[in-house]
Write an enzyme that holds these catalytic residues in place. Structure first.
Site, PDB file in Angstrom:
ATOM      1  N   GLY A 175      46.401  48.734  48.245  1.00  0.00           N
ATOM      2  CA  GLY A 175      47.049  47.422  48.329  1.00  0.00           C
ATOM      3  C   GLY A 175      46.683  46.651  49.591  1.00  0.00           C
TER       4      GLY A 175
ATOM      5  N   GLY B 116      34.126  43.280  42.363  1.00  0.00           N
ATOM      6  CA  GLY B 116      34.445  44.062  41.170  1.00  0.00           C
ATOM      7  C   GLY B 116      35.098  43.299  40.038  1.00  0.00           C
TER       8      GLY B 116
ATOM      9  N   ASP C 284      44.407  49.593  44.774  1.00  0.00           N
ATOM     10  CA  ASP C 284      44.443  50.994  45.192  1.00  0.00           C
ATOM     11  C   ASP C 284      45.542  51.122  46.262  1.00  0.00           C
ATOM     12  OD1 ASP C 284      43.399  53.652  45.474  1.00  0.00           O
ATOM     13  OD2 ASP C 284      42.055  53.015  47.053  1.00  0.00           O
TER      14      ASP C 284
ATOM     15  N   THR D 192      43.833  45.260  50.451  1.00  0.00           N
ATOM     16  CA  THR D 192      43.105  44.033  50.112  1.00  0.00           C
ATOM     17  C   THR D 192      44.087  42.969  49.635  1.00  0.00           C
ATOM     18  OG1 THR D 192      41.305  45.438  49.349  1.00  0.00           O
ATOM     19  CG2 THR D 192      41.218  43.119  48.693  1.00  0.00           C
TER      20      THR D 192
END
Ligand code: 5GP
Length: 178
Positions: free
Chosen positions: A108, A48, A106, A110
């Site tokens: 966290g 992304g 989001d 990742t």
């Protein structure tokens, strides 16, 4: 183009292209100020982040490096919490200042995984820069140094972010309406 359809879902414009670009300019100015003189490696977390990384990196005005890693914790429009394999670790980051670039933080999960890996590989200093941050969804204590926009806990697409692989080419950011 205020209302769009991606696959089976409807989205409405949430952050315009101009808003995104001027916020990126402000973030880049701050990073230029804070990081000048340091040996910095920017680490983009794919997929992304590719547009955000390209746009911000072009506005960085000191000598530095950029690299990308890939992993995923998201499946469609709801977080699965599952972390897939990390790929793309080629650089020696010992004693370097690393700026992690994320499209969105989001829960966290990742980010936590990436940070653990960077610490293991002995980065001197780690900073985090994300275009989007969902404070209501965030479950970690890791402080985020540079935030483009804080957004509510809605699903968004565009400017690199996808819905089942689609919508990444949209120039603005759109939120799910239904
Ligand atoms: P976390 O590990 O912070 O829960 O999730 C981070 C990843 O989930 C992001 O890199 C992104 O791929 C995906 N994600 C989280 N929220 C959204 C969202 O609203 N829209 C899209 N398209 N992806 C999201």
């Amino acid at each position: 183009m205020n209302e769009i359809t991606v696959l089976d879902r409807e989205f409405s414009v949430y952050i315009t292209e101009d808003e995104i670009q001027s916020r990126i300019t402000a973030l880049a100015e701050k990073i230029n100020e804070d990081m000048n003189g340091k040996d910095v490696l920017f680490f983009g977390v794919l997929n992304g982040v590719f547009l955000f990384a390209a746009d911000i990196f072009r506005q960085i005005n000191f000598e530095c490096q950029v690299s990308f890693i890939k992993l995923a914790s998201y499946d469609g429009s709801s977080s699965t919490g599952k972390i897939k394999e990390l790929i793309g670790w080629n650089e020696d980051i010992t004693d370097k200042t690393v700026v992690v670039l994320e499209d969105i933080v989001d829960t966290g999960t990742t980010l936590e995984r990436v940070i653990a890996e960077l610490k293991l590989r002995k980065a001197a200093d780690i900073k985090i820069c994300t275009l989007l941050f969902k404070p209501e969804a965030y479950t970690k204590d890791i402080p985020i140094d540079y935030i483009g926009f804080e957004i509510p806990n809605n699903f968004v697409v565009g400017y690199g972010l996808d819905y089942y692989g689609y919508g990444r080419n949209l120039r603005a950011i759109y939120k799910l309406t239904k």
